[in-house]
Motif scaffolding. Structure first.
Motif, PDB file in Angstrom:
ATOM      1  N   GLY A 196       0.909  -1.349   0.028  1.00  0.00           N
ATOM      2  CA  GLY A 196       0.081   0.059   0.084  1.00  0.00           C
ATOM      3  C   GLY A 196       0.680   1.242  -0.079  1.00  0.00           C
ATOM      4  O   GLY A 196       1.942   0.999  -0.420  1.00  0.00           O
ATOM      5  N   LEU A 197       0.349   2.179   0.548  1.00  0.00           N
ATOM      6  CA  LEU A 197       1.210   3.636   0.596  1.00  0.00           C
ATOM      7  C   LEU A 197       2.076   3.361   1.628  1.00  0.00           C
ATOM      8  O   LEU A 197       3.115   4.203   1.675  1.00  0.00           O
ATOM      9  N   LEU A 198       1.660   2.736   2.762  1.00  0.00           N
ATOM     10  CA  LEU A 198       2.830   2.725   3.998  1.00  0.00           C
ATOM     11  C   LEU A 198       4.094   1.820   3.227  1.00  0.00           C
ATOM     12  O   LEU A 198       4.129   0.831   2.831  1.00  0.00           O
ATOM     13  N   ALA A 199       5.313   2.494   3.430  1.00  0.00           N
ATOM     14  CA  ALA A 199       6.436   2.182   2.922  1.00  0.00           C
ATOM     15  C   ALA A 199       6.823   0.718   3.723  1.00  0.00           C
ATOM     16  O   ALA A 199       6.854   0.449   4.835  1.00  0.00           O
ATOM     17  N   GLN A 200       7.362  -0.466   3.193  1.00  0.00           N
ATOM     18  CA  GLN A 200       7.864  -1.636   3.349  1.00  0.00           C
ATOM     19  C   GLN A 200       9.043  -1.570   4.471  1.00  0.00           C
ATOM     20  O   GLN A 200       9.054  -2.098   5.589  1.00  0.00           O
ATOM     21  N   SER A 201       9.673  -0.226   4.106  1.00  0.00           N
ATOM     22  CA  SER A 201      10.882  -0.106   5.079  1.00  0.00           C
ATOM     23  C   SER A 201      10.587   0.440   6.405  1.00  0.00           C
ATOM     24  O   SER A 201      11.070  -0.045   7.422  1.00  0.00           O
ATOM     25  N   ARG A 202       9.542   1.147   6.577  1.00  0.00           N
ATOM     26  CA  ARG A 202       8.914   1.663   7.839  1.00  0.00           C
ATOM     27  C   ARG A 202       8.262   0.305   8.631  1.00  0.00           C
ATOM     28  O   ARG A 202       8.523   0.215   9.730  1.00  0.00           O
ATOM     29  N   ILE A 203       7.520  -0.458   7.955  1.00  0.00           N
ATOM     30  CA  ILE A 203       7.183  -1.806   8.602  1.00  0.00           C
ATOM     31  C   ILE A 203       8.342  -2.574   9.309  1.00  0.00           C
ATOM     32  O   ILE A 203       8.259  -3.090  10.295  1.00  0.00           O
ATOM     33  N   GLU A 204       9.252  -2.836   8.239  1.00  0.00           N
ATOM     34  CA  GLU A 204      10.449  -3.513   8.647  1.00  0.00           C
ATOM     35  C   GLU A 204      11.037  -2.913   9.813  1.00  0.00           C
ATOM     36  O   GLU A 204      11.607  -3.745  10.788  1.00  0.00           O
ATOM     37  N   ALA A 205      11.147  -1.726   9.617  1.00  0.00           N
ATOM     38  CA  ALA A 205      11.919  -1.009  10.900  1.00  0.00           C
ATOM     39  C   ALA A 205      11.155  -1.273  12.114  1.00  0.00           C
ATOM     40  O   ALA A 205      11.860  -1.321  13.323  1.00  0.00           O
ATOM     41  N   VAL A 206       9.981  -1.029  12.462  1.00  0.00           N
ATOM     42  CA  VAL A 206       9.242  -1.735  13.453  1.00  0.00           C
ATOM     43  C   VAL A 206       9.349  -3.078  14.278  1.00  0.00           C
ATOM     44  O   VAL A 206       9.637  -3.290  15.118  1.00  0.00           O
ATOM     45  N   LEU A 207       9.380  -4.085  13.151  1.00  0.00           N
ATOM     46  CA  LEU A 207       9.361  -5.412  13.394  1.00  0.00           C
ATOM     47  C   LEU A 207      10.882  -5.652  13.744  1.00  0.00           C
ATOM     48  O   LEU A 207      11.148  -6.828  14.408  1.00  0.00           O
ATOM     49  N   GLY A 208      11.864  -4.997  13.125  1.00  0.00           N
ATOM     50  CA  GLY A 208      13.151  -5.389  13.470  1.00  0.00           C
ATOM     51  C   GLY A 208      13.512  -6.557  12.712  1.00  0.00           C
ATOM     52  O   GLY A 208      14.609  -7.262  12.981  1.00  0.00           O
ATOM     53  N   GLU A 209      12.767  -7.029  11.499  1.00  0.00           N
ATOM     54  CA  GLU A 209      13.140  -7.910  10.728  1.00  0.00           C
ATOM     55  C   GLU A 209      12.320  -7.660   9.280  1.00  0.00           C
ATOM     56  O   GLU A 209      11.567  -7.038   9.399  1.00  0.00           O
ATOM     57  N   PRO A 210      13.029  -8.298   8.291  1.00  0.00           N
ATOM     58  CA  PRO A 210      12.434  -8.052   7.025  1.00  0.00           C
ATOM     59  C   PRO A 210      11.265  -8.806   6.776  1.00  0.00           C
ATOM     60  O   PRO A 210      10.924 -10.108   7.485  1.00  0.00           O
ATOM     61  N   LEU A 211      10.365  -8.398   6.077  1.00  0.00           N
ATOM     62  CA  LEU A 211       9.225  -8.967   5.507  1.00  0.00           C
ATOM     63  C   LEU A 211       9.374 -10.040   4.581  1.00  0.00           C
ATOM     64  O   LEU A 211       9.831  -9.878   3.451  1.00  0.00           O
ATOM     65  N   MET A 212       8.710 -11.249   4.715  1.00  0.00           N
ATOM     66  CA  MET A 212       8.690 -12.328   3.871  1.00  0.00           C
ATOM     67  C   MET A 212       7.812 -12.132   2.648  1.00  0.00           C
ATOM     68  O   MET A 212       6.869 -11.116   2.831  1.00  0.00           O
ATOM     69  N   ALA A 213       8.320 -12.586   1.447  1.00  0.00           N
ATOM     70  CA  ALA A 213       7.204 -12.801   0.219  1.00  0.00           C
ATOM     71  C   ALA A 213       6.206 -13.649   0.557  1.00  0.00           C
ATOM     72  O   ALA A 213       6.276 -14.723   1.311  1.00  0.00           O
ATOM     73  N   PRO A 214       5.050 -13.440  -0.113  1.00  0.00           N
ATOM     74  CA  PRO A 214       4.005 -14.438   0.171  1.00  0.00           C
ATOM     75  C   PRO A 214       4.376 -15.752  -0.395  1.00  0.00           C
ATOM     76  O   PRO A 214       4.980 -15.754  -1.659  1.00  0.00           O
ATOM     77  N   ASP A 215       3.890 -16.977   0.200  1.00  0.00           N
ATOM     78  CA  ASP A 215       4.017 -18.297  -0.340  1.00  0.00           C
ATOM     79  C   ASP A 215       2.852 -18.971  -0.494  1.00  0.00           C
ATOM     80  O   ASP A 215       1.632 -18.437  -0.275  1.00  0.00           O
ATOM     81  N   ALA A 216       2.767 -20.207  -0.910  1.00  0.00           N
ATOM     82  CA  ALA A 216       1.597 -21.010  -1.157  1.00  0.00           C
ATOM     83  C   ALA A 216       0.970 -21.339  -0.080  1.00  0.00           C
ATOM     84  O   ALA A 216      -0.388 -21.481  -0.147  1.00  0.00           O
ATOM     85  N   ALA A 217       1.470 -21.065   1.241  1.00  0.00           N
ATOM     86  CA  ALA A 217       0.885 -21.522   2.406  1.00  0.00           C
ATOM     87  C   ALA A 217       0.436 -19.942   2.860  1.00  0.00           C
ATOM     88  O   ALA A 217      -0.243 -20.271   3.924  1.00  0.00           O
ATOM     89  N   ALA A 218       0.323 -18.685   2.283  1.00  0.00           N
ATOM     90  CA  ALA A 218      -0.122 -17.795   2.847  1.00  0.00           C
ATOM     91  C   ALA A 218      -1.412 -17.800   2.875  1.00  0.00           C
ATOM     92  O   ALA A 218      -2.448 -18.065   2.197  1.00  0.00           O
ATOM     93  N   PRO A 219      -2.233 -17.144   3.867  1.00  0.00           N
ATOM     94  CA  PRO A 219      -3.635 -17.013   4.117  1.00  0.00           C
ATOM     95  C   PRO A 219      -4.292 -16.019   2.832  1.00  0.00           C
ATOM     96  O   PRO A 219      -3.491 -15.216   2.428  1.00  0.00           O
ATOM     97  N   LYS A 220      -5.308 -16.349   2.474  1.00  0.00           N
ATOM     98  CA  LYS A 220      -6.108 -15.510   1.526  1.00  0.00           C
ATOM     99  C   LYS A 220      -6.283 -14.234   2.163  1.00  0.00           C
ATOM    100  O   LYS A 220      -6.511 -14.020   3.227  1.00  0.00           O
ATOM    101  N   ALA A 221      -6.199 -13.007   1.228  1.00  0.00           N
ATOM    102  CA  ALA A 221      -6.337 -11.795   1.683  1.00  0.00           C
ATOM    103  C   ALA A 221      -6.846 -10.769   0.603  1.00  0.00           C
ATOM    104  O   ALA A 221      -6.990 -11.350  -0.835  1.00  0.00           O
ATOM    105  N   SER A 222      -7.511  -9.646   1.156  1.00  0.00           N
ATOM    106  CA  SER A 222      -8.354  -8.898   0.170  1.00  0.00           C
ATOM    107  C   SER A 222      -7.446  -8.485  -0.943  1.00  0.00           C
ATOM    108  O   SER A 222      -6.155  -8.021  -0.767  1.00  0.00           O
TER     109      SER A 222
END
Length: 328
Positions: A196-222
């Motif tokens: 979305g508009l919220l930068a991935q880098s800002r999210i990762e800074a809060v989490l302290g780890e990189p976000l993974m890419a979705p895989d086949a086991a990821a839940p369905k999402a809008s």
């Protein structure tokens, strides 16, 4: 029914009562307008799927006022989800968490997880607060458009989609303009399911780890189907060089009638719309521009691909899905 003024206290109360009674409401948020129903009543949520023509196993986002309300729908809130909620709620971020058994079954599309967001729009929050006083703890609210079509960012777009029978609150043009970022927090490692508009880098800074890419086991999402967000006119997404070359060929053959172009470089098309150089400005107007060009009678809309800069990820995602709805 015309859209009701969102700042009117009587309209807020009428909207809250509508939701408490299990009816649908066109509701402004800072991202896009939502088609809202109380999330705790499967019969009310079923009206959303029917009105949109949306598959019932495609989950909806449940909108809540705060983290306390999130506990109504979540089996538990993982640490990753709590960090993101503390940092970005209210705002354009959705977290997917384990769903509490027996709650919001229809809104979750029958899945074991639930998507939660706390909107920042003052009209949405006023309605949700009034609805909570009537026993409504959360609202299922996908974009207020027919399934797969362009999302609405103005009240009139919602009226155009669903006609006069739907109550709609007018909260002005949506500030963000594209749907929320979705992060899956239901598994061991958080994953970015929709930019979305919220930068991935800002999210990762809060989490302290990189976000993974979705895989086949990821839940369905809008909003994660390959083809989505599409106007009636065919959308072609082209890089600047390909756009210029294709346009020159069309011009030479005299086939510019009905051709609309949305690009940073001006072209003498049947209708040309300038794409802002700023990603936030482009996101804000994107869906309104697609709707406007469609309404003008465009047969095709050629769009200059956004820069590869991560700040453009949300806009690029929406345009890629809009173009995927049409194949040669």
């Amino acid at each position: 029914m015309l859209a009701l003024p969102g700042h009117d206290p009587q309209a807020i109360q009428a909207a809250a009562r509508c939701l408490a009674d299990g009816e649908l409401l066109g509701l402004p948020t800072e991202t896009v307008y939502g088609l809202a129903a109380r999330a705790d009543q499967d019969a009310a949520v079923a009206k959303i799927f029917a009105a949109k023509g949306r598959p019932s196993d495609h989950p909806l986002i449940v909108h809540v006022l705060d983290a306390a309300a999130a506990d109504t729908f979540a089996d538990h809130l993982p640490t990753t989800a709590r960090r993101l909620m503390d940092a970005f709620w209210p705002g354009p971020l959705t977290v997917i968490v384990p769903r509490k058994a027996g709650v919001a079954q229809a809104a979750a599309g029958g899945h074991a997880t639930v998507a939660l967001r706390s909107p920042a729009h003052p009209v949405a929050r006023a309605v949700m607060a009034a609805a909570r006083d009537l026993g409504v703890d959360g609202l299922a609210a996908p974009s207020a458009n027919r399934f797969g079509r362009v999302s609405p960012t103005q009240a009139r777009h919602v009226v155009e989609e669903f006609g006069p029978g739907l109550m709609v609150l007018d909260g002005g043009a949506c500030e963000v303009g594209i749907e929320s970022t979705i992060v899956d927090c239901s598994r061991a490692r958080p994953a970015l399911l929709r930019p979305g508009l919220l930068a991935q880098s800002r999210i990762e800074a809060v989490l302290g780890e990189p976000l993974m890419a979705p895989d086949a086991a990821a839940p369905k999402a809008s909003g994660t189907l390959a083809a989505h967000y599409a106007p009636s006119a065919r959308v072609r997404l082209l890089d600047a060089e390909a756009l210029a070359l294709r346009f020159a060929t069309a011009s030479a053959s005299g086939s510019l009638e009905g051709l609309a172009v949305y690009s940073r470089a001006q072209l003498p098309a049947w209708r040309w719309q300038a794409m802002p150089a700023d990603p936030a400005a482009a996101a804000h107007e994107l869906f309104a521009v697609l709707r406007e060009l469609d309404a003008a009678g465009a047969r095709e809309i050629w769009v200059e691909a956004p820069p590869r800069d991560p700040a453009w990820a949300g806009v690029r995602d929406r345009l890629s899905r809009a173009a995927a709805a049409f194949t040669d």
